[in-house]
Scaffold this active site. Structure first.
Site, PDB file in Angstrom:
ATOM      1  N   TYR A  53      17.675 -27.669 -23.135  1.00 20.49           N
ATOM      2  CA  TYR A  53      16.655 -27.168 -24.046  1.00 20.49           C
ATOM      3  C   TYR A  53      15.278 -27.400 -23.432  1.00 20.49           C
ATOM      4  O   TYR A  53      14.894 -28.534 -23.140  1.00 20.49           O
ATOM      5  CB  TYR A  53      16.744 -27.870 -25.400  1.00 20.49           C
ATOM      6  CG  TYR A  53      17.964 -27.514 -26.228  1.00 20.49           C
ATOM      7  CD1 TYR A  53      18.869 -26.538 -25.814  1.00 20.49           C
ATOM      8  CD2 TYR A  53      18.221 -28.155 -27.435  1.00 20.49           C
ATOM      9  CE1 TYR A  53      19.982 -26.216 -26.575  1.00 20.49           C
ATOM     10  CE2 TYR A  53      19.333 -27.838 -28.207  1.00 20.49           C
ATOM     11  CZ  TYR A  53      20.201 -26.873 -27.769  1.00 20.49           C
ATOM     12  OH  TYR A  53      21.311 -26.564 -28.530  1.00 20.49           O
ATOM     13  N   SER A 207      23.430 -22.087 -35.700  1.00 18.75           N
ATOM     14  CA  SER A 207      22.930 -20.827 -36.281  1.00 18.75           C
ATOM     15  C   SER A 207      23.499 -20.574 -37.676  1.00 18.75           C
ATOM     16  O   SER A 207      24.013 -19.484 -37.959  1.00 18.75           O
ATOM     17  CB  SER A 207      23.247 -19.640 -35.359  1.00 18.75           C
ATOM     18  OG  SER A 207      22.579 -19.746 -34.134  1.00 18.75           O
ATOM     19  N   LEU A 209      22.121 -19.912 -40.337  1.00 19.36           N
ATOM     20  CA  LEU A 209      21.380 -18.883 -41.058  1.00 19.36           C
ATOM     21  C   LEU A 209      21.469 -17.528 -40.355  1.00 19.36           C
ATOM     22  O   LEU A 209      20.600 -16.666 -40.501  1.00 19.36           O
ATOM     23  CB  LEU A 209      19.916 -19.294 -41.218  1.00 19.36           C
ATOM     24  CG  LEU A 209      19.711 -20.547 -42.073  1.00 19.36           C
ATOM     25  CD1 LEU A 209      18.248 -20.960 -42.056  1.00 19.36           C
ATOM     26  CD2 LEU A 209      20.178 -20.311 -43.494  1.00 19.36           C
ATOM     27  N   LEU A 214      19.736 -14.277 -42.261  1.00 15.53           N
ATOM     28  CA  LEU A 214      20.130 -14.557 -43.642  1.00 15.53           C
ATOM     29  C   LEU A 214      18.972 -15.057 -44.509  1.00 15.53           C
ATOM     30  O   LEU A 214      19.123 -15.185 -45.727  1.00 15.53           O
ATOM     31  CB  LEU A 214      21.278 -15.566 -43.664  1.00 15.53           C
ATOM     32  CG  LEU A 214      22.627 -15.012 -43.217  1.00 15.53           C
ATOM     33  CD1 LEU A 214      23.614 -16.134 -42.937  1.00 15.53           C
ATOM     34  CD2 LEU A 214      23.195 -14.056 -44.269  1.00 15.53           C
ATOM     35  N   GLY A 216      16.506 -13.279 -45.009  1.00 15.25           N
ATOM     36  CA  GLY A 216      16.004 -12.041 -45.604  1.00 15.25           C
ATOM     37  C   GLY A 216      14.737 -11.524 -44.971  1.00 15.25           C
ATOM     38  O   GLY A 216      14.200 -10.493 -45.391  1.00 15.25           O
ATOM     39  N   LYS A 217      14.261 -12.207 -43.936  1.00 13.55           N
ATOM     40  CA  LYS A 217      12.968 -11.830 -43.348  1.00 13.55           C
ATOM     41  C   LYS A 217      12.983 -10.455 -42.678  1.00 13.55           C
ATOM     42  O   LYS A 217      11.924  -9.849 -42.465  1.00 13.55           O
ATOM     43  CB  LYS A 217      12.507 -12.884 -42.342  1.00 13.55           C
ATOM     44  CG  LYS A 217      13.331 -12.932 -41.069  1.00 13.55           C
ATOM     45  CD  LYS A 217      12.730 -13.852 -40.015  1.00 13.55           C
ATOM     46  CE  LYS A 217      12.858 -15.301 -40.404  1.00 13.55           C
ATOM     47  NZ  LYS A 217      12.373 -16.195 -39.311  1.00 13.55           N
TER      48      LYS A 217
END
Length: 327
Positions: A53, A207, A209, A214, A216-217
Site C-alpha cells: 500500500y 470492498s 461497499l 453501494l 449510491g453516489k
C-alpha cells in the site's frame, strides 16, 4: 463496538476493521491520525494494511501514529505480503520473499510483531507448502501472532487450510481469509465462504461497499473526485456500474429510505451480519466518511429487508450447483 473471535482462534477483533489502502496516497498523515482516533473512540481495534500500500508508505504512516498517537496494545494490526510491483511476476509467495517482506513491514511499523500476517495472493509458481512454512516460521519466531490468506479461490483456501490442520501443534492453523464480498460481489458464497466456515477461518470482507457503488453516489452519474472519476481507479469501479448493479443499488436505497438511514449503512450491515463474516474492512478517505460507516454499529436489518436484498442480489450459480429437480 462488538468484538468477535477471528475464526476458530482466541483472537478477538472489532466487527468492523479499518483499511489503510488510501493512506499516504489519498489520505495524508493528519487525516489518517483523525481516522484512527475516530476508529478507536468507537471501540474499533482491527487495522488492516499491506506492504505494497503506497509502496510501503501506509505501513510507515501507521508506525508513526503508533509511536505518538495510540498505544500498540490497543490495536490488532494486520498486514500482508506476497504482492510485488512487477507486471511480469505479480506475486511472490516464496519463503525467502515472504520473510524478508515481514521483516521490512515490522521495521516500517516500528513493532516487533503483527497480530495477523496474511499471504496477499496465491502464487502458482511457488509450492504451497513452502508458502505455508513461511507462516509457521513467522508464528514460531514471534513475529506474527496469527496468520491468514487473501484472495485465494475456494480450492486454494481449502488446500491451504487443510494442510495446516494436518499436523496440529506443528503447523499454524489459518485464522482468516480476506476476500471481496458485498451485495455486488457474492461469488465467495459458491465455494470460498463455505470452505472457510467448514475449516474455521473467519472471513474479512474487502470492498464491502461494492467499491463505493453501494453508497449510491453513482446513481446520477460519476461525481468529481470519486474513484470512478480517477484515471487510476476508474477500471476498478467500472464493473459495478452496469444495470445489474444499478438494480441492487436501487433496492439498497429503498431499504435505507424505509429505515431512515443511509445506503452505506444498509449495505455494510448486510455483509457484516452474514454467516461466517468476522469483520468487513472499511476504507475511507476522510474521517467524516469513516464516522458514517462506524455509525452502522447500532443497525441490524429486519429479516424481511435482508431477504429482499438477498433476492435482488442473488448470484447465478449454474453447474454444478443448479437444482436439476426444478427442470
Amino acid at each position: 463496538m462488538e468484538q468477535r473471535r477471528l475464526g476458530h482462534t482466541g483472537l478477538r477483533i472489532s466487527r468492523l476493521g479499518l483499511g489503510t489502502f488510501n493512506w499516504a496516497r489519498d489520505t495524508g498523515e493528519g487525516e489518517a491520525a483523525e481516522q484512527l482516533k475516530v476508529f478507536l473512540d468507537a471501540g474499533g481495534t482491527l487495522v488492516d494494511t499491506a506492504d505494497v500500500y503506497a509502496d510501503g508508505a501506509a505501513e510507515y504512516l501507521l508506525g508513526r501514529l503508533l509511536d505518538g498517537l495510540v498505544r500498540r496494545q490497543d490495536l490488532v494490526i494486520a498486514t500482508k505480503a506476497g504482492s510485488v510491483p512487477d507486471p511480469a511476476h505479480r506475486f511472490d509467495a516464496s519463503r525467502g520473499h515472504l520473510l524478508r517482506a515481514l521483516d521490512a513491514s515490522l521495521e516500517r511499523l516500528g513493532t516487533d510483531h503483527v497480530d495477523l500476517w496474511q499471504v496477499h495472493a496465491f502464487d502458482p509458481t511457488t509450492p504451497l507448502d513452502e508458502t505455508l512454512q513461511a507462516l509457521d516460521t513467522a508464528v514460531h519466531s514471534g513475529r506474527a501472532r496469527y496468520v491468514g490468506i487473501t484472495d485465494f479461490s475456494g480450492w486454494q483456501l481449502a488446500k491451504a487450510a487443510t494442510w495446516q490442520l494436518a499436523v496440529p501443534g506443528t503447523r499454524t492453523r489459518l485464522a482468516s481469509a480476506q476476500l471481496e464480498y458485498s451485495l455486488l460481489q457474492r461469488g465467495v458464497e459458491r465455494e470460498a465462504l463455505p470452505a472457510a466456515r467448514d475449516l474455521g477461518l473467519g472471513l474479512l470482507p474487502s470492498s464491502p461497499l461494492g467499491r463505493g457503488v453501494l453508497t449510491g453516489k453513482y446513481r446520477q452519474g460519476i461525481p468529481e473526485g470519486s474513484r470512478a472519476a480517477s484515471q487510476q481507479l476508474a477500471p476498478f469501479v467500472a464493473p459495478y456500474l452496469d444495470d445489474t448493479a444499478g438494480r441492487v443499488v436501487d433496492a439498497v436505497t429503498t431499504a435505507a429510505d424505509g429505515l431512515a438511514t443511509s445506503p452505506l449503512q444498509v449495505a455494510l450491515a448486510w455483509v457484516r451480519d452474514r454467516p461466517g463474516v468476522a469483520a468487513p474492512i472499511v476504507g475511507a478517505r476522510t474521517a467524516w466518511q469513516l464516522t458514517e460507516a462506524l455509525s452502522v454499529e447500532g443497525l441490524s436489518l429486519p429479516s424481511e429487508i435482508s431477504r429482499a436484498l438477498d433476492d435482488v442480489s442473488a448470484p447465478v450459480h449454474r453447474y454444478p450447483d443448479q437444482d436439476w429437480s426444478e427442470l
